[in-house]
Scaffold this active site. Structure first.
Site, PDB file in Angstrom:
ATOM      1  N   HIS A 198       6.304 -35.885 -16.254  1.00 52.27           N
ATOM      2  CA  HIS A 198       6.380 -36.854 -16.363  1.00 52.27           C
ATOM      3  C   HIS A 198       7.405 -36.580 -18.045  1.00 52.27           C
ATOM      4  O   HIS A 198       7.441 -37.468 -18.429  1.00 52.27           O
ATOM      5  CB  HIS A 198       4.837 -36.586 -17.250  1.00 52.27           C
ATOM      6  CG  HIS A 198       3.396 -37.118 -16.239  1.00 52.27           C
ATOM      7  ND1 HIS A 198       2.705 -35.833 -16.401  1.00 52.27           N
ATOM      8  CD2 HIS A 198       3.627 -38.179 -15.546  1.00 52.27           C
ATOM      9  CE1 HIS A 198       1.702 -36.542 -15.001  1.00 52.27           C
ATOM     10  NE2 HIS A 198       2.503 -37.816 -14.531  1.00 52.27           N
ATOM     11  N   HIS A 212       7.869 -40.149  -8.773  1.00 54.53           N
ATOM     12  CA  HIS A 212       6.451 -39.329  -8.273  1.00 54.53           C
ATOM     13  C   HIS A 212       4.894 -40.229  -7.232  1.00 54.53           C
ATOM     14  O   HIS A 212       4.924 -40.589  -7.597  1.00 54.53           O
ATOM     15  CB  HIS A 212       6.196 -38.128  -8.650  1.00 54.53           C
ATOM     16  CG  HIS A 212       5.687 -38.426 -10.325  1.00 54.53           C
ATOM     17  ND1 HIS A 212       5.841 -38.772 -10.979  1.00 54.53           N
ATOM     18  CD2 HIS A 212       3.741 -38.876 -10.194  1.00 54.53           C
ATOM     19  CE1 HIS A 212       5.663 -39.134 -12.550  1.00 54.53           C
ATOM     20  NE2 HIS A 212       3.942 -38.723 -11.951  1.00 54.53           N
ATOM     21  N   CYS A 263      -7.418 -42.526 -11.820  1.00 54.40           N
ATOM     22  CA  CYS A 263      -5.531 -42.711 -10.861  1.00 54.40           C
ATOM     23  C   CYS A 263      -4.609 -41.499 -11.041  1.00 54.40           C
ATOM     24  O   CYS A 263      -5.223 -40.545 -11.897  1.00 54.40           O
ATOM     25  CB  CYS A 263      -5.084 -43.472 -12.563  1.00 54.40           C
ATOM     26  SG  CYS A 263      -5.075 -44.729 -12.935  1.00 54.40           S
ATOM     27  N   HIS A 275      -2.864 -38.188  -8.507  1.00 52.14           N
ATOM     28  CA  HIS A 275      -1.234 -38.033  -7.910  1.00 52.14           C
ATOM     29  C   HIS A 275      -1.880 -37.089  -6.301  1.00 52.14           C
ATOM     30  O   HIS A 275      -2.567 -36.487  -6.254  1.00 52.14           O
ATOM     31  CB  HIS A 275      -0.363 -36.534  -8.358  1.00 52.14           C
ATOM     32  CG  HIS A 275      -0.482 -37.339  -9.418  1.00 52.14           C
ATOM     33  ND1 HIS A 275      -0.579 -36.795 -10.761  1.00 52.14           N
ATOM     34  CD2 HIS A 275       0.784 -38.106 -10.215  1.00 52.14           C
ATOM     35  CE1 HIS A 275      -0.393 -37.913 -11.768  1.00 52.14           C
ATOM     36  NE2 HIS A 275       0.699 -38.344 -11.794  1.00 52.14           N
ATOM     37  N   GLU A 332     -13.672 -36.170 -10.185  1.00 51.84           N
ATOM     38  CA  GLU A 332     -14.079 -36.772 -11.911  1.00 51.84           C
ATOM     39  C   GLU A 332     -14.917 -37.932 -11.703  1.00 51.84           C
ATOM     40  O   GLU A 332     -15.446 -37.702 -12.893  1.00 51.84           O
ATOM     41  CB  GLU A 332     -13.111 -37.872 -11.453  1.00 51.84           C
ATOM     42  CG  GLU A 332     -11.316 -37.982 -11.947  1.00 51.84           C
ATOM     43  CD  GLU A 332     -10.097 -38.523 -12.445  1.00 51.84           C
ATOM     44  OE1 GLU A 332     -10.374 -39.293 -12.871  1.00 51.84           O
ATOM     45  OE2 GLU A 332      -9.124 -38.063 -12.229  1.00 51.84           O
ATOM     46  N   TYR A 361       6.619 -48.020 -10.506  1.00 41.85           N
ATOM     47  CA  TYR A 361       6.681 -48.740 -12.689  1.00 41.85           C
ATOM     48  C   TYR A 361       7.266 -47.672 -13.257  1.00 41.85           C
ATOM     49  O   TYR A 361       7.095 -46.018 -12.687  1.00 41.85           O
ATOM     50  CB  TYR A 361       5.385 -49.276 -12.765  1.00 41.85           C
ATOM     51  CG  TYR A 361       4.158 -47.918 -13.110  1.00 41.85           C
ATOM     52  CD1 TYR A 361       3.482 -47.493 -15.082  1.00 41.85           C
ATOM     53  CD2 TYR A 361       3.442 -47.911 -12.134  1.00 41.85           C
ATOM     54  CE1 TYR A 361       3.069 -46.386 -14.440  1.00 41.85           C
ATOM     55  CE2 TYR A 361       2.257 -46.598 -12.261  1.00 41.85           C
ATOM     56  CZ  TYR A 361       2.366 -45.919 -13.790  1.00 41.85           C
ATOM     57  OH  TYR A 361       1.392 -45.164 -13.366  1.00 41.85           O
ATOM     58  N   GLU A 393       4.696 -42.171 -17.412  1.00 46.44           N
ATOM     59  CA  GLU A 393       5.064 -42.196 -16.054  1.00 46.44           C
ATOM     60  C   GLU A 393       6.011 -42.801 -14.948  1.00 46.44           C
ATOM     61  O   GLU A 393       5.687 -44.522 -15.481  1.00 46.44           O
ATOM     62  CB  GLU A 393       3.678 -42.691 -15.813  1.00 46.44           C
ATOM     63  CG  GLU A 393       1.587 -41.937 -16.729  1.00 46.44           C
ATOM     64  CD  GLU A 393       1.770 -40.890 -15.703  1.00 46.44           C
ATOM     65  OE1 GLU A 393       2.849 -40.876 -14.426  1.00 46.44           O
ATOM     66  OE2 GLU A 393       0.658 -40.310 -16.418  1.00 46.44           O
ATOM     67  N   GLU A 440       6.203 -43.810 -11.615  1.00 41.39           N
ATOM     68  CA  GLU A 440       5.418 -43.333 -10.404  1.00 41.39           C
ATOM     69  C   GLU A 440       5.650 -44.577  -9.245  1.00 41.39           C
ATOM     70  O   GLU A 440       5.624 -46.269  -9.332  1.00 41.39           O
ATOM     71  CB  GLU A 440       3.993 -43.256 -10.350  1.00 41.39           C
ATOM     72  CG  GLU A 440       3.463 -42.782 -11.681  1.00 41.39           C
ATOM     73  CD  GLU A 440       2.130 -41.961 -11.908  1.00 41.39           C
ATOM     74  OE1 GLU A 440       1.858 -41.282 -12.052  1.00 41.39           O
ATOM     75  OE2 GLU A 440       1.065 -42.986 -11.890  1.00 41.39           O
ATOM     76  N   TRP A 464      -0.542 -47.913 -18.612  1.00 35.99           N
ATOM     77  CA  TRP A 464       0.040 -47.472 -16.902  1.00 35.99           C
ATOM     78  C   TRP A 464      -1.076 -48.756 -16.133  1.00 35.99           C
ATOM     79  O   TRP A 464      -1.017 -48.996 -15.613  1.00 35.99           O
ATOM     80  CB  TRP A 464      -0.236 -46.300 -16.625  1.00 35.99           C
ATOM     81  CG  TRP A 464      -1.540 -45.673 -16.323  1.00 35.99           C
ATOM     82  CD1 TRP A 464      -2.554 -45.511 -15.418  1.00 35.99           C
ATOM     83  CD2 TRP A 464      -2.090 -43.965 -17.073  1.00 35.99           C
ATOM     84  NE1 TRP A 464      -3.089 -44.862 -15.815  1.00 35.99           N
ATOM     85  CE2 TRP A 464      -3.610 -44.084 -16.446  1.00 35.99           C
ATOM     86  CE3 TRP A 464      -0.942 -43.754 -18.130  1.00 35.99           C
ATOM     87  CZ2 TRP A 464      -3.370 -42.837 -17.430  1.00 35.99           C
ATOM     88  CZ3 TRP A 464      -1.947 -42.598 -18.282  1.00 35.99           C
ATOM     89  CH2 TRP A 464      -3.048 -42.152 -18.112  1.00 35.99           C
TER      90      TRP A 464
END
Length: 169
Positions: free
Chosen positions: A24, A30, A65, A67, A85, A100, A110, A112, A157
């Site tokens: 980041h 990524h 959101c 990874h 979460e 983006y 970000e 990604e 984002w």
């Protein structure tokens, strides 16, 4: 525990791994996923990021959101993070992917290749307070109004992904 992200090129070919915060800082592309959940009224679930998050704390964003881990599919990662979460399980379907780049403040980016999933869920959350302060459902009209009146209350984002989402539906 250190978390790593999977660095990729625009064709989603793996280039290697990097510690998440370093990726980041460097703004390197990524893998990521985003989950949009809706209730039976067509309202979207929003989560308020925990105050202890290292970037974008206390801002509203979509349901999840995150990874995928090395060797994990986008879908498996999305389902894992729903459980970690929000304490829920939901059937998800992938709708689209796109790239983006967003400045999230504090010298962090970000950047990604984001796979966007959609599912439904009504209630009964078991929130992980290290990740999520609270959740709420909101109508599309009220969400658009809130974002236009108070854009600083929403993650950078999420605003980008929401606009991309609208182009697909």
């Amino acid at each position: 525990m250190e978390e790593f992200v999977v660095l990729v090129n625009p064709e989603d070919e793996v280039l290697g791994l990097m510690e998440k915060q370093q990726a980041h800082i460097n703004g390197l592309l990524h893998r990521a996923f985003s989950v949009f959940l809706f209730n039976s009224k067509g309202e979207m679930l929003l989560q308020k990021r925990a105050s202890v998050k290292y970037h974008s704390p206390n801002q509203w964003t979509n349901a999840v959101c995150s990874h995928p881990r090395d060797g994990e599919t986008y879908l498996a990662g999305a389902k894992r993070r729903l459980k970690e979460e929000l304490g829920i399980e939901a059937e998800l379907s992938e709708k689209f992917s796109f790239i983006y780049r967003a400045d999230v403040g504090g010298g962090l980016w970000e950047h990604e290749l984001d796979h966007v999933f959609v599912g439904s869920h009504e209630s009964d959350f078991n929130l992980n307070k290290e990740e999520v302060e609270e959740v709420r459902f909101i109508s599309p009209q009220d969400l658009d109004k809130e974002i236009s009146e108070n854009p600083e209350n929403f993650t950078e984002w999420f605003k980008i992904i929401l606009e991309e989402y609208k182009h697909h539906f």
